[in-house]
Design an enzyme around this catalytic site. Structure first.
Site, PDB file in Angstrom:
ATOM      1  CB  SER A   1     -39.028 -58.672  19.845  1.00 44.39           C
ATOM      2  OG  SER A   1     -39.664 -59.858  20.237  1.00 44.39           O
ATOM      3  NE  ARG A   2     -45.574 -54.588  22.538  1.00 46.22           N
ATOM      4  CZ  ARG A   2     -45.425 -53.517  21.777  1.00 46.22           C
ATOM      5  NH1 ARG A   2     -44.439 -52.683  21.996  1.00 46.22           N
ATOM      6  NH2 ARG A   2     -46.257 -53.281  20.781  1.00 46.22           N
ATOM      7  CB  VAL A   3     -41.527 -62.388  22.768  1.00 50.35           C
ATOM      8  CG1 VAL A   3     -41.035 -63.749  23.212  1.00 50.35           C
ATOM      9  CG2 VAL A   3     -43.030 -62.411  22.562  1.00 50.35           C
TER      10      VAL A   3
END
Length: 502
Positions: A365-367
Site C-alpha cells: 500500500s503506497r499510502v
C-alpha cells in the site's frame, strides 16, 4: 355570392403577424450507413460532438465516439436490432448523463440508471455527465483516514485509506470478489456509501452478490451497477464511469464513498471490441492505443477532497484478473502503475488453505501507515518481516537439514502468524479485536499453543476481553483513542485468560 369583407381579412392578417416568431430551429440530421454489433456508422452529422447523445428511430439512443471526415462512429446504448441502414439520426446537443442521488441506495441499476431489480421506478431528481475531468492537485489532500476492511491481513499489512486506489489482482477463483464483498459488509455503521460495479459478470453471480449484501444488511448503503455478460459491449464500457459518477455526487456532499470495479479486465476487453469494430488501429495485444487513458481517467476520479470542498472522498478498489499469475501482462502493468498499491492473491496459497490468499511479499500500500490507526501500526510493525523471513526459511528447510534453536523458533512463530491471519468468508472483525489478536501473536502468547488450537484460542480470547472488566476498558481505549492501551493491562488480561485456556 357572399361579399369579401376586407376588414375581416386585415384583422386575420394582423393576428397572424402578431403570432409570427422569428425563431429558426436547425437540426443536425444524418443517415445510418452501416450497423451491427452495437456499432452504427452515420453519414452527415457534421456538427456532432465527441460523447454526444444521438437519437435513433424508436427512441433508441447512441453516443458519438469516432468523429471522422466522412462519417461518425457511434455506439448504440440499447438493442440495435430495430436500427437499419438508411434510418435518420439526430444530434441531441446533450452529453451522456446518468441519474444520481440518495434515491439509488439499495437498488440495482444498469449503467444508464434504469432499475434491473424489479422494484419499480427510481425517482431521481438530478443527473451528472458521465465523463468529467478528475479533480486537480490543489483540490485534493493526502490520504490520512483509514477505511477498515475488517480483514486482519489487510488492515495490518496493506492498509487502505479513504481516497486511495488499491488494486486487487490475482487469477480467477482466488477470492478477489470475496475481499471486496467483505470490505463492503464491514462498512456497516461506518458512514460509508458503497457502489459495486459488476462488469461482464454472469447475471447469476450478480444476483448472488446482491443476496449476500441483503443478508448482512449491506444493501441499505450500497448501490449495485451491473452490465452483465449478455449486454452489448457499449454498456460494459460505460458501467465503471456510471459508478464513479454516482459516487462523485456523494463525494461533493462531503461523504465517504467506496467504489468497486469488478473487473477492469473485462472492461478493457469490451473497449477493445468497440475500438476494433470502429476500425481504430490496434496496438499491443490488439488493444487500442488509448487503453491506458481509458483506466487512468476513471481511477484518477477517486480522490480525498480538501476541507474547503467538504472533505469527501472516493476510494476505488479496481479488480484485475491475471492469467497464471502473470502480472507483467499489458492491462495488469497499466493498472498497477495508476493505483496506489496492490493486493496480490495467489492460487498456491488459496489451494493450501491460506484464505484470504494474500501474498504479503508482493502486496503493498503506497499510502502505508498514514491509513492505519496508531494501535494497529504499533502491534503490526514486525509482522511483514516475520512473514517474509518465514517464507524464506520454509523454502530452505525443505532440504531437511538440522536446525538450530533460533531458526526453529522463527519457523514456529511464522506458522502461527499464517494461522492467525486466516479468516473465514464474510467473517469480518472489528479493528480493536484485530489489535488484540496481533498483540498476542507478536508478544509470544501463541508460541506454546498448538497450531490446530489457535483459531479456538483467538475466539475464546476475544470473548474473555468482552467479559473481563479490564479487557472491556482496553477495547474501549482502542476504539475511542485509536491508540494502544497500557501494555501491562493487555498482558494482565491475556495472562489471566491463558491460565483458564485448556
Amino acid at each position: 355570392m357572399s361579399k369579401i369583407n376586407p376588414v375581416e381579412i386585415s384583422a386575420l392578417i394582423k393576428e397572424q403577424i402578431k403570432q409570427y416568431s422569428k425563431e429558426i430551429k436547425s437540426e443536425n440530421i444524418g443517415t445510418v450507413s452501416s450497423v451491427g454489433d452495437g456499432i452504427a456508422l452515420v453519414h452527415g452529422l457534421n456538427e456532432a460532438m465527441s460523447g454526444e447523445l444521438l437519437v435513433f428511430p424508436g427512441d433508441v439512443y447512441g453516443m458519438a465516439l469516432n468523429l471522422e471526415k466522412d462519417h461518425v462512429g457511434a455506439i448504440i446504448l440499447d438493442e440495435s436490432t430495430s436500427i437499419k441502414e438508411g434510418d435518420t439520426v439526430k444530434t441531441s446537443g446533450r452529453i451522456l448523463e446518468v441519474p444520481v442521488g440518495k434515491e439509488l441506495l439499495g437498488r440495482a441499476i444498469n449503467p444508464l440508471g434504469q432499475p434491473i431489480d424489479g422494484l419499480g421506478k427510481i425517482d431521481t431528481k438530478k443527473t451528472r455527465p458521465l465523463e468529467k475531468k478528475a479533480q486537480g492537485v490543489m483540490s485534493r489532500k493526502s490520504v490520512d483516514e483509514p477505511l477498515q476492511t475488517g480483514i486482519k491481513v489487510l488492515d495490518a499489512l496493506v492498509p487502505i485509506g479513504r481516497g486511495q486506489r488499491e488494486l486487487i489482482i490475482g487469477d480467477r477463483q482466488t477470492g478477489k470478489t470475496a475481499i471486496v464483498m467483505d470490505t463492503i459488509i464491514n462498512q456497516k455503521g461506518k458512514d460509508v456509501i458503497c457502489i459495486y460495479v459488476a462488469i461482464g459478470q454472469k447475471e447469476s453471480t450478480v444476483a448472488g452478490v446482491v443476496e449476500t449484501f441483503k443478508k448482512y444488511g449491506a444493501m441499505d448503503y450500497t448501490i449495485v451497477v451491473s452490465a452483465s455478460a449478455s449486454e452489448p459491449s457499449p454498456l460494459l464500457y460505460l458501467a465503471p464511469y456510471a459508478g464513479v459518477t454516482i459516487g462523485e455526487e456523494f463525494m461533493f456532499e462531503g461523504k465517504s464513498v467506496l467504489v468497486v470495479y469488478d473487473d477492469l479486465t473485462k472492461h478493457a476487453i469490451a473497449y477493445r471490441e468497440l475500438s476494433l469494430l470502429l476500425r481504430r488501429p490496434p496496438g499491443r495485444e490488439a488493444f487500442p492505443g488509448d487503453v491506458f487513458y481509458l483506466h487512468s481517467r476513471l481511477l484518477e476520479r477517486a480522490a480525498k477532497l480538501n476541507d474547503e470542498l467538504g472533505g469527501g472522498s472516493i476510494t476505488a478498489l479496481p479488480i484485475i484478473e491475471t492469467q497464471a499469475g502473470d502480472i507483467s501482462a499489458y492491462i495488469p502493468t497499466n493498472v498497477i502503475s495508476i493505483t496506489d498499491g496492490q493486493i496480490f492473491l495467489q492460487s498456491d496459497l488459496f489451494y493450501t488453505g491460506v484464505r484470504p490468499a494474500i501474498n504479503a511479499g508482493l502486496s503493498v500500500s503506497r499510502v502505508g501507515g498514514a491509513a492505519q490507526i496508531k494501535a494497529i501500526k504499533k502491534v503490526s510493525g514486525t509482522l511483514r518481516l516475520d512473514l517474509a523471513s518465514y517464507r524464506e526459511l520454509e523454502a530452505f528447510t525443505q532440504f531437511g537439514s538440522d536446525l538450530d534453536e533460533a531458526t526453529t523458533k522463527k519457523l514456529e512463530r511464522g506458522k502461527r502468524t499464517v494461522e492467525i491471519l486466516k479468516q473465514g468468508l464474510h467473517d469480518t472483525m472489528d479493528v480493536e479485536k484485530q489489535v488484540i489478536s496481533i498483540f498476542a501473536l507478536t508478544h509470544g502468547y501463541l508460541d506454546d499453543i498448538k497450531i490446530e488450537d489457535i483459531k479456538r484460542f483467538e475466539e475464546d480470547l476475544h470473548q474473555h476481553f468482552d467479559r473481563d472488566e479490564l479487557g472491556q476498558k482496553c477495547l474501549t481505549t482502542i476504539r475511542e483513542s485509536k491508540g494502544l492501551p497500557e501494555v501491562a493491562d493487555l498482558n494482565k488480561v491475556i495472562e489471566g485468560f491463558k491460565k483458564t485456556f485448556a
